[in-house]
Design a protein around this motif. Sequence first.
Motif, PDB file in Angstrom:
ATOM      1  N   PRO A 182       2.540   1.098  -2.048  1.00  0.00           N
ATOM      2  CA  PRO A 182       2.203   1.598  -0.719  1.00  0.00           C
ATOM      3  C   PRO A 182       0.786   2.168  -0.665  1.00  0.00           C
ATOM      4  CG  PRO A 182       4.205   2.635  -1.558  1.00  0.00           C
ATOM      5  CD  PRO A 182       3.658   1.789  -2.638  1.00  0.00           C
ATOM      6  N   VAL A 183       0.098   1.886   0.412  1.00  0.00           N
ATOM      7  CA  VAL A 183      -1.252   2.399   0.615  1.00  0.00           C
ATOM      8  C   VAL A 183      -1.155   3.845   1.092  1.00  0.00           C
ATOM      9  CG1 VAL A 183      -3.391   2.091   1.926  1.00  0.00           C
ATOM     10  CG2 VAL A 183      -2.073   0.097   1.178  1.00  0.00           C
ATOM     11  N   GLY A 184      -1.899   4.714   0.473  1.00  0.00           N
ATOM     12  CA  GLY A 184      -1.959   6.106   0.918  1.00  0.00           C
ATOM     13  C   GLY A 184      -0.859   6.996   0.364  1.00  0.00           C
ATOM     14  N   GLU A 185       0.091   6.447  -0.351  1.00  0.00           N
ATOM     15  CA  GLU A 185       1.164   7.256  -0.923  1.00  0.00           C
ATOM     16  C   GLU A 185       0.814   7.580  -2.364  1.00  0.00           C
ATOM     17  OE1 GLU A 185       3.728   8.517   0.716  1.00  0.00           O
ATOM     18  OE2 GLU A 185       3.117   7.497   2.546  1.00  0.00           O
ATOM     19  N   LYS A 186       1.023   8.845  -2.754  1.00  0.00           N
ATOM     20  CA  LYS A 186       0.671   9.276  -4.101  1.00  0.00           C
ATOM     21  C   LYS A 186       1.884   9.370  -5.013  1.00  0.00           C
ATOM     22  CE  LYS A 186      -3.342  11.773  -2.506  1.00  0.00           C
ATOM     23  NZ  LYS A 186      -3.936  13.055  -2.249  1.00  0.00           N
ATOM     24  N   GLU A 187       3.033   9.757  -4.464  1.00  0.00           N
ATOM     25  CA  GLU A 187       4.212   9.971  -5.290  1.00  0.00           C
ATOM     26  C   GLU A 187       5.450   9.401  -4.626  1.00  0.00           C
ATOM     27  OE1 GLU A 187       4.116  14.267  -5.524  1.00  0.00           O
ATOM     28  OE2 GLU A 187       3.544  14.092  -7.638  1.00  0.00           O
ATOM     29  N   CYS A 188       6.386   8.991  -5.454  1.00  0.00           N
ATOM     30  CA  CYS A 188       7.697   8.578  -4.967  1.00  0.00           C
ATOM     31  C   CYS A 188       8.621   9.780  -5.127  1.00  0.00           C
ATOM     32  CB  CYS A 188       8.184   7.391  -5.797  1.00  0.00           C
ATOM     33  SG  CYS A 188       9.630   6.564  -5.098  1.00  0.00           S
ATOM     34  N   LEU A 189       9.857   9.618  -4.734  1.00  0.00           N
ATOM     35  CA  LEU A 189      10.776  10.741  -4.878  1.00  0.00           C
ATOM     36  C   LEU A 189      11.233  10.940  -6.309  1.00  0.00           C
ATOM     37  CD1 LEU A 189      14.059   9.712  -4.934  1.00  0.00           C
ATOM     38  CD2 LEU A 189      13.260   8.872  -2.756  1.00  0.00           C
TER      39      LEU A 189
ATOM     40  N   CYS B 113       7.752   3.783   3.044  1.00  0.00           N
ATOM     41  CA  CYS B 113       6.590   3.573   2.159  1.00  0.00           C
ATOM     42  C   CYS B 113       6.509   2.125   1.684  1.00  0.00           C
ATOM     43  CB  CYS B 113       6.695   4.475   0.932  1.00  0.00           C
ATOM     44  SG  CYS B 113       6.568   6.216   1.283  1.00  0.00           S
ATOM     45  N   HIS B 114       7.609   1.626   1.182  1.00  0.00           N
ATOM     46  CA  HIS B 114       7.660   0.261   0.624  1.00  0.00           C
ATOM     47  C   HIS B 114       8.129  -0.678   1.725  1.00  0.00           C
ATOM     48  CE1 HIS B 114       7.193   2.168  -3.245  1.00  0.00           C
ATOM     49  NE2 HIS B 114       8.228   2.947  -2.979  1.00  0.00           N
ATOM     50  N   ASN B 115       7.226  -0.976   2.636  1.00  0.00           N
ATOM     51  CA  ASN B 115       7.638  -1.677   3.851  1.00  0.00           C
ATOM     52  C   ASN B 115       7.509  -3.195   3.785  1.00  0.00           C
ATOM     53  OD1 ASN B 115       4.906  -1.914   3.968  1.00  0.00           O
ATOM     54  ND2 ASN B 115       4.637  -0.539   5.696  1.00  0.00           N
ATOM     55  N   ASP B 116       7.045  -3.741   2.694  1.00  0.00           N
ATOM     56  CA  ASP B 116       6.943  -5.193   2.567  1.00  0.00           C
ATOM     57  C   ASP B 116       7.967  -5.665   1.538  1.00  0.00           C
ATOM     58  OD1 ASP B 116       6.288  -7.846   2.409  1.00  0.00           O
ATOM     59  OD2 ASP B 116       4.148  -7.515   2.056  1.00  0.00           O
TER      60      ASP B 116
END
Length: 126
Positions: free
Chosen positions: A39-46, A94-97
């Motif tokens: 994802p573009v612009g996201e730094k961390e996942c949960l 975030c993971h939209n594709d």
Amino acid sequence: MYNVKAILTGLLVFMAIFTSPFWLNQLGVDYKRPALAMPVGEKECLAPTDYMRGEHMRLLNEWRDLALRQGERLYTDARGRTWEINLQNTCQGCHNDRAAFCDACHVSNSVSPYCWNCHLEAKGKS
């Protein structure tokens, strides 16, 4: 003991087929992890990447049980952050594709998850 040659031949063929994955592994055919579109612009996942690679289905199953069976709609991760328990809004926010993220690993590992039986596919942000 009339068919010793046929029985031994059958056993050898069976053992060759049964052990072929081990022999192929010894030949050095390595699994190449697919390159994922992050994802573009996201730094961390949960959760950390290594955990999500191996345990995301366990996490999603826990979320399903919490949301549908216990009525809880919020998840608190190990860092104390709170997330909405929702595959479409949280994960796919975030993971939209799907083709570039989910399907890349699922196809490479020959896995057919049942997520898409109920959930709508996320549409890419345009």
